[in-house]
Design an enzyme around this catalytic site. Structure first.
Site, short mmCIF file in Angstrom:
data_model
loop_
_atom_site.label_atom_id
_atom_site.label_comp_id
_atom_site.label_asym_id
_atom_site.label_seq_id
_atom_site.Cartn_x
_atom_site.Cartn_y
_atom_site.Cartn_z
N ASN A 85 0.86 -1.19 0.00
CA ASN A 85 0.00 0.00 0.00
C ASN A 85 0.89 1.23 0.00
O ASN A 85 1.51 1.55 1.01
CB ASN A 85 -0.89 -0.05 1.26
CG ASN A 85 -1.74 1.20 1.41
OD1 ASN A 85 -1.90 1.97 0.47
ND2 ASN A 85 -2.28 1.40 2.61
N TRP A 86 0.95 1.89 -1.15
CA TRP A 86 1.85 3.05 -1.25
C TRP A 86 1.28 4.29 -0.58
O TRP A 86 1.96 5.31 -0.49
CB TRP A 86 2.14 3.34 -2.72
CG TRP A 86 3.14 2.41 -3.34
CD1 TRP A 86 3.76 1.35 -2.74
CD2 TRP A 86 3.65 2.47 -4.68
NE1 TRP A 86 4.62 0.74 -3.61
CE2 TRP A 86 4.58 1.41 -4.82
CE3 TRP A 86 3.42 3.30 -5.78
CZ2 TRP A 86 5.27 1.17 -6.00
CZ3 TRP A 86 4.10 3.06 -6.96
CH2 TRP A 86 5.03 2.01 -7.07
N LYS A 87 0.02 4.25 -0.20
CA LYS A 87 -0.64 5.41 0.42
C LYS A 87 -0.47 6.63 -0.50
O LYS A 87 -0.45 6.48 -1.71
CB LYS A 87 -0.09 5.64 1.83
CG LYS A 87 -0.14 4.36 2.65
CD LYS A 87 0.10 4.53 4.11
CE LYS A 87 0.01 3.17 4.80
NZ LYS A 87 0.10 3.21 6.23
N HIS A 132 -9.81 1.15 4.98
CA HIS A 132 -8.50 1.30 5.63
C HIS A 132 -8.62 2.27 6.80
O HIS A 132 -9.36 3.26 6.72
CB HIS A 132 -7.47 1.80 4.62
CG HIS A 132 -6.06 1.74 5.15
ND1 HIS A 132 -5.56 2.69 6.01
CD2 HIS A 132 -5.07 0.84 4.96
CE1 HIS A 132 -4.31 2.37 6.30
NE2 HIS A 132 -3.98 1.25 5.68
N GLU A 190 -6.13 -4.71 10.78
CA GLU A 190 -5.03 -3.77 10.96
C GLU A 190 -5.26 -2.94 12.22
O GLU A 190 -5.99 -1.94 12.19
CB GLU A 190 -4.96 -2.83 9.77
CG GLU A 190 -4.73 -3.55 8.47
CD GLU A 190 -4.26 -2.58 7.42
OE1 GLU A 190 -3.07 -2.57 7.14
OE2 GLU A 190 -5.09 -1.80 6.94
N SER A 227 3.04 -2.38 10.38
CA SER A 227 4.48 -2.53 10.65
C SER A 227 5.04 -3.91 10.30
O SER A 227 5.90 -4.44 11.00
CB SER A 227 4.79 -2.19 12.11
OG SER A 227 4.48 -0.84 12.37
N GLY A 255 2.64 -1.18 4.29
CA GLY A 255 2.73 0.20 3.82
C GLY A 255 4.18 0.57 3.57
O GLY A 255 4.68 0.46 2.45
P1 PGA Z 1 2.64 0.12 7.63
O1 PGA Z 1 1.20 0.40 6.98
O2 PGA Z 1 3.14 -1.18 7.07
O3 PGA Z 1 3.47 1.31 7.20
O4 PGA Z 1 2.47 0.05 9.11
C1 PGA Z 1 0.24 -0.61 7.00
C2 PGA Z 1 -1.02 -0.17 6.33
O5 PGA Z 1 -1.05 0.41 5.23
O6 PGA Z 1 -2.07 -0.42 6.88
#
Ligand code: PGA
Length: 231
Positions: free
Chosen positions: A9-11, A100, A149, A190, A211
């Site tokens: 997930n590149w956000k 999300h 999550e 994480s 992420g």
């Molecule tokens: P992260 O993000 O791996 O940076 O904690 C996880 C996510 O997109 O939910």
């Protein structure tokens, strides 16, 4: 043999040049390493602006990566300024992620809106990764993947949940919501190269959502490689 579902997930990150560079580097690593990833399924959730260019490049290179959008309009095509409908997403991607934790927290997305989004995505036969923060949040029927999550574990500087605890919560989610056997259950928050193997080794965890570790092509490559060889 278990197939592991790996979502990146590149956000809200990367422009088209950065995305092309990522793909170039990932592809180099993939070709040189001559790896076989028969037991992993990879989906990359990227900003809308990158879907077109990434689709073209992934198709051209023949990489085993499916594309997903990070959001979708709760409405069909029409007078909804700024929205991207499921039909528009479908042109480039086969997946979408809905629910999300960052959409719930920063954009006030509530259950009724999330339900509408799921319904729009289903009309276009988009596959859905549905995010929940705990075992209490409702889960619309017909989603393909449920991503557990815990918000306390998502993002920079946070610590992943203990894999055994994640497995227990996923068990609770499955029981409470009568989740069908075909629905995959994944953990996010994480996940890193160091801990991915202990998550996918859990009985009820079918994969992960990453992420930060997906933003760098090399670390995403090793994430996949660790999951693939951990089984
Ligand atoms: P992260 O993000 O791996 O940076 O904690 C996880 C996510 O997109 O939910």
């Amino acid at each position: 043999m278990k197939t592991v579902f790996i979502a990146g997930n590149w956000k809200s990150n990367k422009n088209t040049i950065e995305a092309s560079n990522w793909l170039f580097q990932f592809n180099e690593k993939y070709q040189i390493s001559n790896v076989r990833w028969d037991n992993v399924s990879i989906v990359l959730f990227v900003p809308f602006t990158l879907l077109s260019v990434l689709k073209q490049e992934i198709d051209r290179l023949g990489l085993p990566i499916q594309l997903g959008a990070q959001n979708v309009s709760p409405f069909s095509d029409g007078a909804y300024t700024g929205e991207i409908s499921a039909r528009m997403v479908k042109e480039f991607a086969s997946w979408v992620t809905i629910g999300h934790s960052e959409r719930r927290t920063h954009f006030g997305e509530r259950e009724d809106m999330l339900m509408q989004k799921v319904s729009e995505a289903k009309k276009e036969k988009l596959k859905i990764v549905y995010g929940v923060p705990d075992s209490h949040a409702p889960i619309p029927s017909g989603v393909d993947v449920v991503a557990y999550e815990p918000p306390s574990a998502i993002g920079a500087g946070k610590t992943a949940e203990d894999p055994k605890t994640a497995n227990t919560v996923i068990d609770e989610i499955k029981r409470k919501h009568n989740i069908s056997e075909e629905t995959l259950m994944i953990y996010g928050g994480s996940v890193s190269v160091d801990n991915i193997a202990s998550f996918v080794a859990q009985l009820l965890i079918d994969g992960i959502l990453s992420g930060r570790a997906s933003l760098d092509p090399e670390s995403f490559f090793y994430l996949i490689q660790s999951a693939s060889t951990a089984l």
